[in-house]
Motif scaffolding. Structure first.
Motif, PDB file in Angstrom:
ATOM      1  N   TYR A 154      11.470   4.058  24.230  1.00  0.00           N
ATOM      2  CA  TYR A 154      11.229   3.067  25.277  1.00  0.00           C
ATOM      3  C   TYR A 154      11.429   3.629  26.672  1.00  0.00           C
ATOM      4  O   TYR A 154      10.983   3.047  27.660  1.00  0.00           O
ATOM      5  N   LEU A 155      12.103   4.768  26.754  1.00  0.00           N
ATOM      6  CA  LEU A 155      12.363   5.369  28.056  1.00  0.00           C
ATOM      7  C   LEU A 155      11.189   6.203  28.536  1.00  0.00           C
ATOM      8  O   LEU A 155      10.922   6.285  29.744  1.00  0.00           O
ATOM      9  N   ALA A 156      10.478   6.841  27.607  1.00  0.00           N
ATOM     10  CA  ALA A 156       9.419   7.780  27.955  1.00  0.00           C
ATOM     11  C   ALA A 156       8.041   7.216  27.639  1.00  0.00           C
ATOM     12  O   ALA A 156       7.887   6.359  26.769  1.00  0.00           O
ATOM     13  N   THR A 157       7.050   7.730  28.329  1.00  0.00           N
ATOM     14  CA  THR A 157       5.660   7.368  28.054  1.00  0.00           C
ATOM     15  C   THR A 157       5.151   8.189  26.877  1.00  0.00           C
ATOM     16  O   THR A 157       5.803   9.131  26.420  1.00  0.00           O
ATOM     17  N   GLY A 158       3.965   7.844  26.414  1.00  0.00           N
ATOM     18  CA  GLY A 158       3.402   8.542  25.269  1.00  0.00           C
ATOM     19  C   GLY A 158       3.226  10.030  25.495  1.00  0.00           C
ATOM     20  O   GLY A 158       3.419  10.839  24.584  1.00  0.00           O
ATOM     21  N   ASP A 159       2.847  10.435  26.709  1.00  0.00           N
ATOM     22  CA  ASP A 159       2.637  11.854  27.007  1.00  0.00           C
ATOM     23  C   ASP A 159       3.946  12.608  27.183  1.00  0.00           C
ATOM     24  O   ASP A 159       4.031  13.797  26.875  1.00  0.00           O
ATOM     25  N   ALA A 160       4.963  11.934  27.670  1.00  0.00           N
ATOM     26  CA  ALA A 160       6.227  12.606  27.979  1.00  0.00           C
ATOM     27  C   ALA A 160       7.230  12.562  26.845  1.00  0.00           C
ATOM     28  O   ALA A 160       8.204  13.322  26.851  1.00  0.00           O
ATOM     29  N   VAL A 161       7.021  11.692  25.860  1.00  0.00           N
ATOM     30  CA  VAL A 161       8.051  11.472  24.839  1.00  0.00           C
ATOM     31  C   VAL A 161       8.329  12.713  24.008  1.00  0.00           C
ATOM     32  O   VAL A 161       9.488  13.020  23.692  1.00  0.00           O
ATOM     33  N   ARG A 162       7.290  13.481  23.659  1.00  0.00           N
ATOM     34  CA  ARG A 162       7.523  14.651  22.803  1.00  0.00           C
ATOM     35  C   ARG A 162       8.366  15.725  23.489  1.00  0.00           C
ATOM     36  O   ARG A 162       9.354  16.182  22.903  1.00  0.00           O
ATOM     37  N   PRO A 163       8.008  16.178  24.718  1.00  0.00           N
ATOM     38  CA  PRO A 163       8.869  17.191  25.353  1.00  0.00           C
ATOM     39  C   PRO A 163      10.292  16.701  25.602  1.00  0.00           C
ATOM     40  O   PRO A 163      11.244  17.469  25.449  1.00  0.00           O
ATOM     41  N   ILE A 164      10.450  15.434  25.975  1.00  0.00           N
ATOM     42  CA  ILE A 164      11.801  14.903  26.200  1.00  0.00           C
ATOM     43  C   ILE A 164      12.592  14.902  24.892  1.00  0.00           C
ATOM     44  O   ILE A 164      13.757  15.322  24.844  1.00  0.00           O
ATOM     45  N   THR A 165      11.944  14.444  23.829  1.00  0.00           N
ATOM     46  CA  THR A 165      12.619  14.398  22.534  1.00  0.00           C
ATOM     47  C   THR A 165      12.987  15.793  22.054  1.00  0.00           C
ATOM     48  O   THR A 165      14.078  16.011  21.511  1.00  0.00           O
ATOM     49  N   MET A 166      12.077  16.756  22.256  1.00  0.00           N
ATOM     50  CA  MET A 166      12.346  18.118  21.806  1.00  0.00           C
ATOM     51  C   MET A 166      13.531  18.731  22.541  1.00  0.00           C
ATOM     52  O   MET A 166      14.356  19.436  21.952  1.00  0.00           O
ATOM     53  N   ILE A 167      13.624  18.461  23.846  1.00  0.00           N
ATOM     54  CA  ILE A 167      14.748  18.981  24.629  1.00  0.00           C
ATOM     55  C   ILE A 167      16.062  18.387  24.118  1.00  0.00           C
ATOM     56  O   ILE A 167      17.055  19.099  23.906  1.00  0.00           O
ATOM     57  N   VAL A 168      16.078  17.076  23.915  1.00  0.00           N
ATOM     58  CA  VAL A 168      17.280  16.402  23.409  1.00  0.00           C
ATOM     59  C   VAL A 168      17.605  16.884  21.994  1.00  0.00           C
ATOM     60  O   VAL A 168      18.768  17.188  21.670  1.00  0.00           O
ATOM     61  N   TYR A 169      16.577  16.974  21.176  1.00  0.00           N
ATOM     62  CA  TYR A 169      16.703  17.354  19.768  1.00  0.00           C
ATOM     63  C   TYR A 169      17.315  18.745  19.596  1.00  0.00           C
ATOM     64  O   TYR A 169      18.336  18.921  18.925  1.00  0.00           O
ATOM     65  N   PHE A 170      16.708  19.738  20.243  1.00  0.00           N
ATOM     66  CA  PHE A 170      17.212  21.102  20.109  1.00  0.00           C
ATOM     67  C   PHE A 170      18.501  21.301  20.894  1.00  0.00           C
ATOM     68  O   PHE A 170      19.385  22.059  20.472  1.00  0.00           O
TER      69      PHE A 170
END
Length: 244
Positions: A154-170
């Motif tokens: 809900y914080l990120a848009t469709g285009d930004a969600v993957r890079p944000i998630t990957m940064i948090v994830y790793f």
């Protein structure tokens, strides 16, 4: 009904199932493949196979609940599915709990596959109560990251969600000690890592493997982060509803 629908959708996603269920087991074999129980991980008292089993089971559950939730929710917002849900009587907390619960159910196979591979290939042996306690602790702990996935969605848009998630994830995986023991970190980084949810998450399983009860600090940290992430996700859901 919503929980059942979410589980069915996740189980039909073959790419998601590979990375959340099979990928952690393959990483376990890659990292622990040349090690045996006599090779100890400094500062933990655990052999490399046992240490990496808990780490990769936790990593697999983290993959299932964090990556799956964040990207799926961002896509649902763009497709209009979430807008349809808002027409129902489902409250924000109900939506968050449904997403969190369904993601946690899907994470269970990733834990069990890593355990099975560790026992069959690396001869990891534990008491029956330890296997049950490990499964319950890692599964329950994944709820914290499932809520974080909803919040990111809900914080990120469709285009930004993957890079944000990957940064948090790793970032959480590496700094929390899922890929390597935090005893190898410099002291200042070790101090930071000790307060991360992934560090507390892995510590639950490590304590059980040693035959001990999980530390109260680790349980409290995970519970606190869960409340924070779930509350933030519910707030972002309501905020998104007001924009619609």
């Amino acid at each position: 009904m919503l929980i059942r629908l979410e589980i069915i959708r996740a189980l039909r996603n073959k790419k998601f199932l590979f990375f959340s269920v099979l990928y952690p087991a393959l990483l376990f074999l890659l990292i622990a493949g040349g090690q045996d129980a006599t090779d100890k991980v400094g500062g933990t008292g655990l052999g490399v196979p046992a240490f990496m089993m808990v780490s990769m089971a936790s990593f697999g559950a983290l993959t299932a609940v964090l990556m799956g939730n964040s990207e799926r929710i961002a896509k649902e917002r763009e497709s209009g599915w979430v807008r349809q849900l808002r027409l129902t009587s489902l409250p924000g907390r109900g939506y968050v709990l449904a997403k969190t619960a369904s993601a946690a159910v899907v994470s269970l196979p990733s834990i069990l596959v890593v355990f099975a591979v560790a026992a069959a290939v690396k001869d990891v042996r534990l008491e029956a109560w330890q296997w049950l306690a490990l499964t319950g602790a890692i599964w329950a702990g994944s709820l914290c990251f499932a809520a974080l996935g909803v919040a990111i969605g809900y914080l990120a848009t469709g285009d930004a969600v993957r890079p944000i998630t990957m940064i948090v994830y790793f970032g959480l995986s590496v700094l929390g000690g899922l890929w390597m023991p935090t005893t190898t970190f410099p002291q200042w980084l070790r101090d930071i890592a000790s307060w991360l949810p992934t560090h507390a998450y892995a510590a639950l399983g490590q304590a059980i493997e040693l035959g001990d009860a999980p530390h109260a600090k680790d349980i409290a940290l995970l519970a606190g982060y869960f409340v924070l992430f779930a509350g933030g996700a519910a707030w972002l859901y309501r905020k998104d509803t007001l924009k619609a």
